[in-house]
Design an enzyme around this catalytic site. Structure first.
Site, PDB file in Angstrom:
ATOM      1  N   CYS A 193      46.561  54.471  29.477  1.00 21.29           N
ATOM      2  CA  CYS A 193      47.318  55.712  29.248  1.00 21.29           C
ATOM      3  C   CYS A 193      46.620  56.549  28.175  1.00 21.29           C
ATOM      4  O   CYS A 193      45.528  57.041  28.394  1.00 21.29           O
ATOM      5  CB  CYS A 193      48.771  55.376  28.897  1.00 21.29           C
ATOM      6  SG  CYS A 193      49.886  56.778  29.135  1.00 21.29           S
ATOM      7  N   HIS A 197      50.536  51.382  33.256  1.00 24.83           N
ATOM      8  CA  HIS A 197      50.716  50.439  32.151  1.00 24.83           C
ATOM      9  C   HIS A 197      50.862  49.006  32.656  1.00 24.83           C
ATOM     10  O   HIS A 197      51.990  48.565  32.901  1.00 24.83           O
ATOM     11  CB  HIS A 197      51.985  50.787  31.369  1.00 24.83           C
ATOM     12  CG  HIS A 197      51.887  52.016  30.533  1.00 24.83           C
ATOM     13  ND1 HIS A 197      51.487  51.986  29.220  1.00 24.83           N
ATOM     14  CD2 HIS A 197      52.137  53.309  30.813  1.00 24.83           C
ATOM     15  CE1 HIS A 197      51.496  53.215  28.715  1.00 24.83           C
ATOM     16  NE2 HIS A 197      51.892  54.049  29.671  1.00 24.83           N
ATOM     17  N   GLU A 221      50.758  46.361  30.933  1.00 23.93           N
ATOM     18  CA  GLU A 221      51.500  45.552  29.947  1.00 23.93           C
ATOM     19  C   GLU A 221      53.006  45.679  30.122  1.00 23.93           C
ATOM     20  O   GLU A 221      53.767  44.923  29.529  1.00 23.93           O
ATOM     21  CB  GLU A 221      51.072  45.934  28.522  1.00 23.93           C
ATOM     22  CG  GLU A 221      51.739  47.162  27.912  1.00 23.93           C
ATOM     23  CD  GLU A 221      51.161  48.505  28.387  1.00 23.93           C
ATOM     24  OE1 GLU A 221      50.327  48.507  29.329  1.00 23.93           O
ATOM     25  OE2 GLU A 221      51.567  49.541  27.838  1.00 23.93           O
TER      26      GLU A 221
END
Lengths: 765, 220
Positions: free
Chosen positions: B89, B195, B197
């Site tokens: 990002c 993302h 994560e």
């Protein structure tokens, strides 16, 4: 400087008798700077002068509360494992009406500071928004601006926006409501109080420099919106979420040094409010050199410095001799940190400018609970309630046949208050923090992991203000009950609320009646649910020349999910073999529903059925069924009634449904419905109006789904608890909707209607 | 191997990245402050991660200031030595700004911030459900660069539909060639807007992010 008179006071929005009171309190005529200080501190926004007497009737202690309501910047409750939850909701209605982007952004910023000033790390934001007619160009501009503002601030600040509500009603055309809630987590013992203590302890000013933005914001928020007030642009503050993010990290870090005596953010009425409240609480005074306050404009006057509502600023009292430790942390985060004064023992706030005393005021006299006035306001039953009492359902023709039912269902799922708010919430970062369980498994409440404890919080904001308009006492009870129901259906246990009380002008007895009744209803419901009021905010003057907004006492409720296994989602799955409606089936109740108001266009109708005792029993039953692992899904019946609840549950995982509420349509009765009857006992739907059955918004109902394996256990429990139940149908494997044996098309088609209804109407923004 | 996660003053996915790597991927993480510059504890087998957020507020242009920080100077040296670097990002934006990856990230086509689950896929892989959350994620590069990226197999991920089709419907932000993530020519610097994560946890009901980390080859 010219002489200070009653006229000066009135220009500062103080009443004549308040001016006399000030003279009595300080024993002399105040100078202009001092009068400004009182103007800010005795404004409705800071002093709660027209609400505090009634607020004190709410249950404000007990349960898991660790500080009493009003004691600190936000509520603090014990969630076990040596952690506490800190939460609060606050309005930013008036600034958002004038400048929607900055108004909403700074509303989000302000509520976050209330959380981290107590030492807690915010983990979830919610918001509750009200606008006028969605097709109106002004509404669309406000909506786009507010949503952009909330996203701009929250996304950058890095706290997920996990839930909320958006309603569109004509009464909010001039006065939109923007209520922002934040929820944070703190280790018990790491909290900081907003108290000044210790003679000679230095007072530090941290964060952004002070400008002329937002001067008079507190008193601005305490006046009706008129044509002229849209010219008051400088009264709206400008937010800087990056600065606030640094402030958050630095504040949490500096608390760990142990050198902080007390801390408070500077919100409404800026420096004067934070110095006065911290000092009054500690029973001390302060010596403040205003010329040491960093400014972003030259030659600011003392009164401007006192009242400025520039954002992202904190006031801290530090243990003398430990200044270096504190400065080191703020230096690390590149934040300006200036010593602006020290604590004194005389109880007087003395503000100096280049050595000259500009104002000397007893801190105690400025604050709520001290010298600030508290008023009893007159109230009378509003005229319009007669029109509501005169509502007669029998004047409304019922839905005639399946074709009409289908047509109404299609309209209902596309109503702005019911349709998906996807256009809004995809503009918010809802996932940062990696704790939002609802992303891939939505529940009635937002479920957010507390990684430190292995538990989760279930959080919701709720208020159907049309119900409150129809019956302020019952409507406020319903707001509390619905919030609790959402938490219970998600697998949580409600522990407390924060409230945001949005009303019209308190000097109008009919408006004040709504306020008083709503407080009584809220208090009674909160006592029953054992969910004390931990704090909140009052926003009066949501009023324009044509009238007030619907009374809107928004409830922000927090619950605990002790066992993550209990998290229950609202979507049907392939295991949803039976779909069952639990709760009392009230014959012929369509009062205040979206159906009666939006489809039938009836402005005045009674509040829906609600019984507090039945509600609690049903919620306890749902909790028990969840603990016993009997439910596949649970979704409470709210706006749009049974039909919308069913469809929303079907949409989540694209699970088709076949719905035949037995015997409702006697002509359709056949072997299949008979077999349903055998399973579920009495037919409660006989004689019920079809509109009421499908779209009525009677409270205290939940639609659950259960697997074939667990059906008998659930039915046994239903019988033992004596809960009314009605088998509605079952999940099918065709991804279609089938109602009363009619094919209504695919889930995909219905979802498209539901998902795109709002974005289709937002044309230009 | 171990990970370093850089913390800029406006990073807000740094803790999420740390949690995902330590808790879900079971790897060691060292947090790195933007004002420091020491990377001597890392070898080129290790991976430095630039997490999401709004480094320095991103008021000028996303990632435009971050590239000048002391830590970024070291990260650039580390990458040039062959060390692995992943930008997610805002981290991807910083990598593009600092020239470690080609192209730029423009405002989303609909001019709005978008946060939702999307689907991405690598070369001949299944579609993975990974969240995005950005206002400026529309990957853009000129045709020559795009052709080079595609020819060299430097496109890590394309946006796609749930069924895996590379169509406009599956492209959330208008990225050219539906590009969601790329790597540099030497294959040690990775950037992506989605993302991973945020998708490594069973309790959040999405573990597709683990597959992303595996596909990048940085878990060895």
């Amino acid at each position: 400087m010219s002489e200070i008179t009653i006229k000066t006071a009135q220009e500062l929005r103080l009443a004549a008798e308040e001016f006399q009171l000030i003279i009595e309190k300080i024993g002399r005529t105040p100078n202009f700077t001092e009068l400004c200080a009182f103007s800010g501190m005795w404004s409705e926004h800071c002093s709660y002068k027209n609400s505090i007497k009634w607020l004190k009737t709410l249950p404000r202690s007990g349960g898991r509360m660790l500080v009493e309501a009003g004691e600190e910047n936000a509520g603090l409750m014990d969630i076990g494992n040596n952690y506490g939850v800190v939460f609060k909701i606050e309005s930013h209605n008036h600034p958002s009406a004038i400048e929607p982007f900055q108004g909403a952004a700074t509303g989000v910023g302000g509520i976050q500071r209330d959380i981290f000033t107590m030492g807690a790390r915010p983990i979830a934001s919610l918001n509750s928004l009200r606008f006028g007619n969605i097709d109106d160009n002004k509404t669309q501009r406000l909506l786009a601006g507010v949503v952009h503002g909330i996203g701009h601030y929250g996304n950058c600040f890095g706290v997920p926006t996990v839930g909320g509500e958006v309603y569109f009603e004509d009464c909010y055309h001039t006065n939109p409501l923007v209520n922002a809630m934040s929820v944070g987590i703190v280790k018990i013992g790491d909290t900081v109080s907003a108290t000044a203590l210790g003679e000679g302890n230095p007072v530090f000013y941290v964060g952004s420099a002070t400008g002329k933005d937002g001067i008079g914001g507190a008193s601005f928020a305490s006046a009706n919106i008129t044509a002229e007030s849209t010219e008051e642009l400088p009264a709206v503050q400008v937010g800087d979420p990056f600065q606030e993010k640094k402030l958050l990290e630095a504040c949490l870090e500096v608390i760990q040094t142990g050198a902080i005596v007390g801390m408070q953010d500077m919100g409404a009425a800026g420096i004067i409010c934070s110095t006065a409240e911290m000092s009054a609480k500690g029973g001390v005074g302060m010596h403040i050199d205003l010329d040491k306050v960093p400014t972003r404009q030259q030659n600011m006057k003392a009164w401007e410095l006192l009242l400025s509502e520039s954002q992202e600023r904190m006031l801290m009292v530090v243990e003398k001799g430990r200044e270096a430790e504190v400065l080191k942390v703020f230096d690390k985060w590149d934040l300006s940190c200036s010593e602006v004064g020290h604590v004194t023992l005389d109880g007087i706030l003395s503000f100096y400018m280049n050595g000259a005393l500009e104002a000397a005021l007893p801190a105690h006299e400025l604050v709520l609970g001290g010298g600030a006035p508290q008023y009893d306001r007159a109230y009378t039953t509003p005229e319009y309630l007669h029109k509501i009492a005169a509502f007669d359902i029998n004047t409304i023709p019922d839905i005639q046949d399946n074709a009409e039912l289908l047509s109404v269902a299609k309209q209902i799922v596309q109503l702005p208050n019911i349709a998906s708010k996807r256009w809004v919430y995809t503009q918010y970062d809802s996932m940062v923090g990696t704790g939002n369980v609802g992303t891939n498994g939505p529940s009635d409440a937002s479920v957010v992991l507390v990684k430190e404890t292995g538990k989760a919080l279930a959080i919701t904001t709720d208020c159907n203000s049309r119900y409150v308009f129809a019956d302020p006492y019952k409507g406020a009870q319903i707001a509390v009950a619905e919030a609790a129901r959402n938490i219970v259906c998600s697998g949580g246990e409600p522990i407390g609320i924060t409230n945001c009380l949005n009303f019209g002008n308190p000097y109008q007895p009919e408006v004040y009646y709504q306020f008083v009744q709503a407080i009584k209803g809220m208090g009674d419901a909160c006592r029953k649910f054992n969910t004390p009021v931990t704090g909140g905010n009052v926003s009066f003057y949501n009023q324009h020349p044509e009238g007030a907004v619907y009374p809107t006492p928004t409830i922000g409720m927090v619950g605990i999910v002790d066992d993550l296994e209990d998290i229950t989602t609202l979507g049907f799955t392939e295991k949803s073999n039976y779909i069952i409606l639990l709760g009392k089936q009230v014959i012929n109740d369509i009062g205040s529903s979206e159906y009666i108001h939006k489809i039938k266009g009836i402005e005045y109708s009674t509040a829906p059925y609600f019984d507090l005792e039945e509600e609690i029993k049903l919620q306890n039953f749902i909790s028990k069924a969840i603990k016993d692992k009997l439910l596949v899904s649970a979704h409470d019946v709210s706006e749009g009634g049974v039909m919308v609840t069913l469809l929303e549950s079907a949409f989540v995982n694209n699970i088709g449904i076949s719905v035949i509420p037995f015997d409702l349509y006697l002509d359709d009765k056949d072997a299949e419905t008979d077999s349903f009857n055998e399973v579920i006992g009495d037919n409660v739907a006989i004689g019920m109006r079809k509109d009421s059955f499908w779209f009525g918004e009677s409270q205290g109902r939940v639609i659950v789904s259960v697997s074939a394996d667990n059906l008998n256990s659930l039915l046994t429990l239903v019988e033992v608890w004596d809960i009314q139940s009605c088998l509605l149908g079952y999940a099918n494997d065709t991804q279609t909707i089938n109602v009363n044996k009619n094919d209504w098309g695919t889930i995909k088609e219905w979802k498209e209607l539901y998902n795109t209804a709002i974005e289709k109407r937002i044309t230009s923004h | 191997m171990k990970f370093g996660v850089v913390v800029f003053p406006g990073s807000n996915c740094d803790r999420d990245m740390q949690y995902a790597i330590e808790h879900d991927l079971k790897k060691e993480v060292i947090m790195l402050w933007h004002k420091d510059s020491d990377l001597s504890m890392f070898t080129t087998d290790d991976c430095i991660v630039l997490p999401g957020g709004f480094s320095y507020g991103d008021y000028l242009r996303c990632g435009a200031i971050a590239r000048f920080s002391p830590m970024m100077k070291s990260v650039i040296e580390f990458a040039n030595k062959g060390g692995k670097v992943l930008g997610v990002c805002n981290g991807f934006q910083i990598l593009c700004e600092s020239g470690l990856l080609p192209g730029v990230l423009l405002r989303n086509q609909n001019q709005q911030f978008i946060c939702k689950n999307v689907y991405i896929k690598g070369q001949n892989e299944e579609a993975l459900k990974i969240p995005i959350a950005h206002g400026e994620g529309r990957y853009y590069a000129d045709d020559a660069v795009l052709n080079e990226l595609e020819t060299n197999g430097q496109v890590l991920f394309h946006y796609c539909t749930e069924e895996g089709a590379l169509t406009e419907e599956g492209n959330p932000n208008g990225s050219t060639h539906h590009i969601a993530g790329i790597k540099n020519k030497s294959g040690n610097v990775f950037g992506m807007m989605p993302h991973p994560e945020r998708a490594t946890s069973a309790i959040l009901q999405n573990e597709d992010g683990k597959k992303v980390f595996e596909m990048l080859g940085i878990l060895n």
